[in-house]
Design an enzyme around this catalytic site. Structure first.
Site, PDB file in Angstrom:
ATOM      1  N   GLY A  55      47.368 100.557  54.933  1.00 40.53           N
ATOM      2  CA  GLY A  55      47.763 100.194  53.576  1.00 40.53           C
ATOM      3  C   GLY A  55      47.176  98.878  53.114  1.00 40.53           C
ATOM      4  O   GLY A  55      46.108  98.472  53.565  1.00 40.53           O
ATOM      5  N   ASP A 105      45.328 112.040  53.280  1.00 39.19           N
ATOM      6  CA  ASP A 105      46.294 111.049  53.760  1.00 39.19           C
ATOM      7  C   ASP A 105      45.617 109.700  53.901  1.00 39.19           C
ATOM      8  O   ASP A 105      44.726 109.522  54.737  1.00 39.19           O
ATOM      9  CB  ASP A 105      46.849 111.474  55.123  1.00 39.19           C
ATOM     10  CG  ASP A 105      47.684 112.743  55.018  1.00 39.19           C
ATOM     11  OD1 ASP A 105      48.423 112.869  54.024  1.00 39.19           O
ATOM     12  OD2 ASP A 105      47.576 113.586  55.909  1.00 39.19           O
ATOM     13  N   LEU A 106      46.057 108.760  53.100  1.00 38.01           N
ATOM     14  CA  LEU A 106      45.431 107.445  53.047  1.00 38.01           C
ATOM     15  C   LEU A 106      45.363 106.795  54.436  1.00 38.01           C
ATOM     16  O   LEU A 106      46.377 106.685  55.121  1.00 38.01           O
ATOM     17  CB  LEU A 106      46.232 106.542  52.097  1.00 38.01           C
ATOM     18  CG  LEU A 106      45.624 105.174  51.808  1.00 38.01           C
ATOM     19  CD1 LEU A 106      44.322 105.306  51.050  1.00 38.01           C
ATOM     20  CD2 LEU A 106      46.610 104.305  51.042  1.00 38.01           C
ATOM     21  N   ASP A 107      44.194 106.358  54.833  1.00 38.27           N
ATOM     22  CA  ASP A 107      43.969 105.657  56.112  1.00 38.27           C
ATOM     23  C   ASP A 107      44.287 106.511  57.332  1.00 38.27           C
ATOM     24  O   ASP A 107      44.439 105.990  58.438  1.00 38.27           O
ATOM     25  CB  ASP A 107      44.791 104.346  56.195  1.00 38.27           C
ATOM     26  CG  ASP A 107      44.424 103.365  55.103  1.00 38.27           C
ATOM     27  OD1 ASP A 107      43.327 103.476  54.574  1.00 38.27           O
ATOM     28  OD2 ASP A 107      45.253 102.495  54.793  1.00 38.27           O
ATOM     29  N   GLU A 108      44.393 107.837  57.134  1.00 42.66           N
ATOM     30  CA  GLU A 108      44.733 108.717  58.256  1.00 42.66           C
ATOM     31  C   GLU A 108      43.580 109.651  58.629  1.00 42.66           C
ATOM     32  O   GLU A 108      43.727 110.496  59.502  1.00 42.66           O
ATOM     33  CB  GLU A 108      45.975 109.565  57.920  1.00 42.66           C
ATOM     34  CG  GLU A 108      47.258 108.791  57.733  1.00 42.66           C
ATOM     35  CD  GLU A 108      47.871 108.317  59.050  1.00 42.66           C
ATOM     36  OE1 GLU A 108      47.322 108.644  60.132  1.00 42.66           O
ATOM     37  OE2 GLU A 108      48.890 107.607  58.987  1.00 42.66           O
TER      38      GLU A 108
END
Lengths: 284, 284, 284, 284
Positions: free
Chosen positions: D201, D226-229
């Site tokens: 994040g 999925d953000l940063d995933e």
């Protein structure tokens, strides 16, 4: 225990090598677990390591030379077959500094090193307590001044008697002779306490300290007749600063020595190293 | 702009040094921002770097030599005073390889390097586009064969004319003469593309490749009369394997060269380096 | 044995601190061996570690609190005095994984860890052979389910009886209670087998493997009431690839765990760590 | 320009795969330059990358799907063929921070990145000078608040018009929508300025600073919904200490960001990455 076979090959590179080896293994029902190739375009050399589950293999591995002969000669291969069910037998040579020995013995007990260690050879009695703790026979065989040939003859007899495959010089403070090296070609691993080729020879930490380097290192390599010139297996470094006295370099260096030596031993035992000219290929 | 003063000292170690310097600075209303000492017991040397906010300092920094003279002579100090409001003036020397130059110019623009760069000196015209992009005068001053003295004389005149404090040899492929070195003692920083003292001299990547090392490195150092033997400022390494051809070593090495040279320049500009014998102390 | 005194200080930053401390030490004939300061401008905090040879010091170190009281209260200092002639007494807690214990015991024997180790506490009997080898009393004190308070009370009594200064959780697989933590504030060091704050909690290697990270790490930290949230002392990482199975991560991780835990213990014993908010300052 | 073909495969592991592929290539006169396999025993998956010289290959690579269909369907392969004579076309997205963009453009010019860069897309005009310097069209396409769909539609149209194969988010400070991601599955590479999964994040450096970590890192990964995933491609770290202020973390972090992003781009362009579940295999 794993039951795998590992085939290591090097030969002139040409078309059809992968197909021939793949076809041979498939025809004899090999279940390939790992395969890795390397092509050296500068020297036109092909190098390969392939490991397969030997459980369902079509013939007994003892017959491998006869069965593989056709392909090997057609492609002009140097090759060797290793078997995980025949773990290497390893002798550790040690002097007074015991950190590498202790590290290897602990890793062996932890299951990190797939081998047997039937004996430890020392030119000083100091490390005996470790041998006793791990229940490994400990032989003190000092090399008397001017009597290297006699001393090494005893060592070699002992190694032969115990069917030793690999000799580890774990900070063993004696230069081994060409005769000794010839008995274990590319099967003696030494650790040098510098980042070779920097500080070849004696007292590398002292010289590193005097030079004011900002990193110190250690190197594991196969022993050849040229001191500290054998094929390098692994190297690593650690940062030092003006705050580090000579003793700090020695202490930090010990951790590097343990690291590079234990990795070299592990890779050798996993049959991942091919010596190639004056260099090593470490298949990963 | 910061307004700080930095005092760098080395002298024989004895009791009372910290108290004397602390008292002197306190008496004159210094607000200490950083202080770092190092004692070398082997040589009985005391080294110190102290930085203070000069805003409320009791006297003009121009008077520092006169005011500090008493302490300095009592303790037999070598010392120098640096001022953050007088940024160093830096000349970058470059040949054909421009990666270190480009890296330094970008860091300068980003505010990482507190200095002025009034000129770039080159013995090849290739890097001119970068000088133009950043608006920095670019001087092509090739050294003609057999005419090093004349060539360097022109370079030195140019440096003098621009009040240059620090010379960066950013993969500048010329050996500078003792005369040039003497004009900028411990104020010429070079980058050597090996992990010194390994592979001193020419073509280090080729020799590292031939030797089969598992790590390659780079070294930044002050230039002295002995080629590649000057006090080391910074070193770093990167891992290589049999998969890396010679070109890969050169490519990986470029990143190391940029890293060790830019750190050395930064630390010099922050006045964090004390040369001490043949070594450096880098206060952090 | 060294005979040095170490003074660790933190207080609001203001002018005159270095002068006051330097003057105090000089007046009482301290021969300063190391001194290091850190100023935190964001929080206006001054932190210092100073070590001096106590041989010729003007008064008995037992009188230090009385003698130093004036300066300490004037500058509103938190401080502590440590003495190298009073080595810390350390208890190692261990469960089944013994690699960190074995590493610490070997380093202790090698002289790397200036402390006494009067006892090992375990909740499993497996590590007893190591205690026997090194001649250290071994106490099996398992924590029964639902009886943590009783179990920890026995442990704390044992620690008190042996005048323990520092507790090392060497892969000890029990969460210690706030009561236990309160008995040893910032004097319990744990090793977590991940690069915190990644993979807080259980089974970090499994989760690292599932996430497909390219580096795995380990973290040593002081234990506080918040699990895995205590002030970090040291961290390190090692590269992994798709070739590494979960077991390889565990094996590579063990070397990281040993490294970060032993460094943390060493630095604590050298009195180089100041806890400061939720962070540590490690003077080097 | 090299004229090689690269075949990437993943499929259920079974006997005969290596033989079948090797035979197919040999039959059609492929000169294999590199071959690398990986077997995942936990999931019984076989993954392979093989590169051959296409000069003497028996049929036109355009016919590869038809010729390879038999083997592919028999072994239930997912596969793709890449060609070195059809370099990828790459779009770099950038906001205000330009260090990753500048690094990529320099590496591209140096020949390290085998691709074409027909355009740069920005939501701020700041980086335009770099585009001008390198002669690359620069498109300012800001995403208006509440109008992400419209903004991205324009971006996607532009990418389509220029036949873009790969999108690099070089510190581009906008979250891209699932629609955008779906247009470039596993063909958008982002750099996150932390060692994921730590500090997922916003403002990771601030949080790393507050947590007091001893290493900071950066991560390059494929972008998913999925953000940063997304699947991690590369990670690296650098050491920090109490002496590093938040600004120092940002500065040190920039070098990590450049390193992990440029390596990821290079490996993607060399067709060395296979996405596999939520992970990547990076053939080396």
């Amino acid at each position: 225990m794993k039951n795998t076979a590992i085939l290591l090959i090097d030969c002139p590179d040409r078309k059809g090598l992968v197909a021939a080896i793949g076809e041979f293994l498939y025809k004899h029902n090999a279940n390939i677990l790992h395969a890795d190739q390397h092509q050296d375009p500068a020297n036109n050399v092909f190098l390969m390591r392939v490991e397969w589950d030997a459980t369902d293999f079509a013939f007994d591995l003892a017959d491998f030379p006869r069965e593989f002969e056709g392909i090997a000669s057609r492609y002009n291969m140097r090759w060797r077959l290793e078997r995980s069910d025949r773990p290497h037998r390893l002798a550790v040579f040690v002097s007074k500094y015991d950190h590498c020995l202790v590290d290897l013995l602990y890793r062996h007990q932890s299951g990190e090193l797939p081998c047997e260690i039937p004996l430890i050879v020392a030119n000083h009695p100091d490390a005996e307590k470790w041998a006793a703790f791990y229940g490994i026979p400990f032989h003190v065989l000092p090399i008397e001044p001017g009597k290297k040939a006699e001393g090494e003859a005893k060592q070699l007899a002992l190694l032969k008697q115990h069917n030793i495959d690999l000799v580890i010089l774990a900070r063993y403070m004696q230069v081994v002779s060409p005769t000794f090296v010839a008995a274990y070609p590319h099967r003696i691993i030494n650790v040098h306490h510098s980042f070779l080729p920097a500080f070849i020879g004696a007292k590398p930490y002292h010289r590193a300290f005097d030079r004011g380097v900002k990193l110190i290192g250690a190197t594991s390599h196969y022993v050849t007749d040229d001191l500290d010139e054998g094929p390098i297996i692994e190297q690593d470094v650690v940062r030092v600063s003006h705050r580090d006295a000579l003793d700090d370099l020695l202490e930090k260096g010990r951790d590097m020595e343990k690291a590079v030596l234990s990795r070299a031993v592990r890779w050798h035992l996993d049959h991942r190293i091919l010596v190639y000219g004056h260099k090593t290929v470490v298949f990963d």
